[in-house]
Structure formats: structure tokens, C-alpha cells
Design an enzyme around this catalytic site. Sequence first.
Site, PDB file in Angstrom:
ATOM      1  N   TYR A 103      -0.305  -0.290  10.016  1.00 47.32           N
ATOM      2  CA  TYR A 103      -0.620  -0.964   8.741  1.00 47.32           C
ATOM      3  C   TYR A 103       0.514  -0.747   7.725  1.00 47.32           C
ATOM      4  O   TYR A 103       0.993  -1.691   7.096  1.00 47.32           O
ATOM      5  CB  TYR A 103      -1.939  -0.401   8.238  1.00 47.32           C
TER       6      TYR A 103
ATOM      7  N   LYS B 284       3.041  -3.524   6.129  1.00 49.48           N
ATOM      8  CA  LYS B 284       3.169  -3.714   4.673  1.00 49.48           C
ATOM      9  C   LYS B 284       4.634  -3.617   4.249  1.00 49.48           C
ATOM     10  O   LYS B 284       5.106  -4.417   3.440  1.00 49.48           O
ATOM     11  CB  LYS B 284       2.322  -2.680   3.920  1.00 49.48           C
TER      12      LYS B 284
ATOM     13  N   SER C 161       0.835  -1.204   0.000  1.00 46.18           N
ATOM     14  CA  SER C 161       0.000   0.000   0.000  1.00 46.18           C
ATOM     15  C   SER C 161       0.866   1.250   0.000  1.00 46.18           C
ATOM     16  O   SER C 161       1.995   1.238   0.519  1.00 46.18           O
ATOM     17  CB  SER C 161      -0.874  -0.013   1.264  1.00 46.18           C
TER      18      SER C 161
END
Length: 256
Positions: free
Chosen positions: A149, A153, A125
Site C-alpha cells: 500500500y 501511494k 498516506s
Amino acid sequence: MKVLITGGGGFIGYRLALALLNKGTLSNAEGQQEPISQITLFDMAFPENVDARLKCVKGDLNDIACVETALGGDTGAVFHLASVVSGGAEADFELGYKVNLDGTRGLLDASRKQAKPPRFVFTSSVAVFGGELPEVLDDGTTPNPQGSYGAQKVICEYLVTDYSRKGYIDGRSLRLPTISVRPGKPNLAASSFASGIIREPLNGVPSVCPVGRDAKIWLLSPGKVIEALIHAYELPSSTWGVTRVINLPGNTAVVG
Ligand SMILES: NC(=O)c1ccc[n+]([C@@H]2O[C@H](COP(=O)([O-])OP(=O)(O)OC[C@H]3O[C@@H](n4cnc5c(N)ncnc54)[C@H](O)[C@@H]3O)[C@@H](O)[C@H]2O)c1
């Protein structure tokens, strides 16, 4: 060729499965188009009326035995999309690391056990970027995630690159921008509003935008992200070399 899509019951994963059914073949290590013999969706939940040509395995990414059953020992293509989304991983620190990091590591190790090293596409992302940013971000911009997050990633990008260097998989990590418009209900993604401000008014429902009119969003459509996932999969290993991570293109728009 057998294909496994983790998160195959989700927004992008299920659309990818339908696109692969329609395409019917995928490029193999020799660069030839090989018929797809089976597409397995691995997820904790599936849409209603899943296409009967798809095999669904219901399970948790952290249940390695279940993941290994879904892979079956002879899977040639893995698309790893299962994830706790950004807002969810920020709200539940333990769950985010468990699924997004430990789950990915488990899947990578299970992938190593396939008859041949599978080609492995990982959906990273643009949340890997943060802090002071240049006007234009390119593949060389240093990731500096400002949330759990994004951190999960970027760690997994390194895992995919290292497992590829060792020859255990032929991996590729794609940094997805915000995919809009997402149908259905709002989800826990921090960028959920990017779909909400378009989708809700079209349905006659009010939508509260949590950012200002000048906020910039890097956008890609559902159709284009599916094309990109398949294109990135089909590129020969030599195209990637030692660089296994790219930013997907998109359009930057301001909310206003
Ligand atoms: N949609 C976007 O705008 C966007 C942007 C950047 C990156 N991504 C990434 O793309 C991928 C797909 O995104 P999406 O929009 O389709 O998300 P989604 O939430 O619709 O799909 C993710 C799927 O993962 C499944 N899942 C979550 N935890 C699991 C677990 N423990 N075991 C098995 N399955 C589990 C969920 O049930 C869900 O169906 C994700 O990895 C996401 O991080 C998406």
C-alpha cells in the site's frame, strides 16, 4: 466548477462532499472563488440516503470509460480518494496494484483530457514511511515503504508530481495520518485499531488492541482532514512549485 470525488462513498470522501456542499465555492486557477456547479461522487458503493444534491456514479476505477463519463470533459476539481486500504492491499497484491496504481494512472490520463488542466488532490498516506525512522518526520524524510500500500501511494505521488510538471494537472499529494475516530465497523486498514479501541468500548463492545501500550500513532480527526483537503486544494499552484507532496500535521499519541 464541476467537482469529482473518487471514493466519494467512503468515510472521508462523503464527508468531503458534504463540506463542499456547505462551502459552495472553490478557488479557481486565477485565485477567485468560483461557485461549485456539480459534485459527482464516483465509487462502487454509497451510503444510504445520499444527499440529493450530489450526483452518484457507480463504477470501478479500473473501468476507464466509466471514469471518463464521470469526469465528463469539463471537471475542474478532482479529489482522488478511492483506494484499497492498507491491509486490503497487503492481503491481495494484485488488487492493490490494480486499483491503487493502475486505477490512479487511468484517472490521471482521463484528467488530462479535461478542457482545462484540473486541480487534482491525491490522498497519499504516512504508510510511505517505514524502516528506521527519525524521531520527527518532515516533508524531507525519505519514503521507505514497508508494504505494498505504501509503495503504491509513493509511486502515485511521483505520478501526480510529474503530470503536474508537464502541466496536465495541477496536482497535490497529501500524506494522511490515521484518521480517528472512524465510525461504523472496523475496516481492513492496518491502523483500524486506532478507531476501534475508542469506538468499540463506547458502544459497549470489546476491542482487542493488536499493538503494545507504547506503540505510537500519528492521528488526525475526521473534521481536520476535511479542512486540510480543502485548504490544500485552494492553495495557489505557485505555493507548491516543484514540491507537490506534503505530510499532513497531526498529534502523535501512544496507545496507552
Ligand atoms: N482513513 C485513514 O485513516 C487514512 C489514512 C491514510 C490515508 N488514507 C487515504 O484516504 C483515502 C480515503 O480513505 P477512507 O478512510 O475514506 O477510505 P474508505 O475505504 O472509507 O473509502 C475508500 C473508497 O474507495 C472505494 N473504492 C475502492 N476500490 C475502488 C474501485 N476499484 N473503484 C471505485 N471505488 C473504489 C471504496 O468503495 C470506498 O468507498 C484513501 O485513499 C486512503 O488510502 C486514509
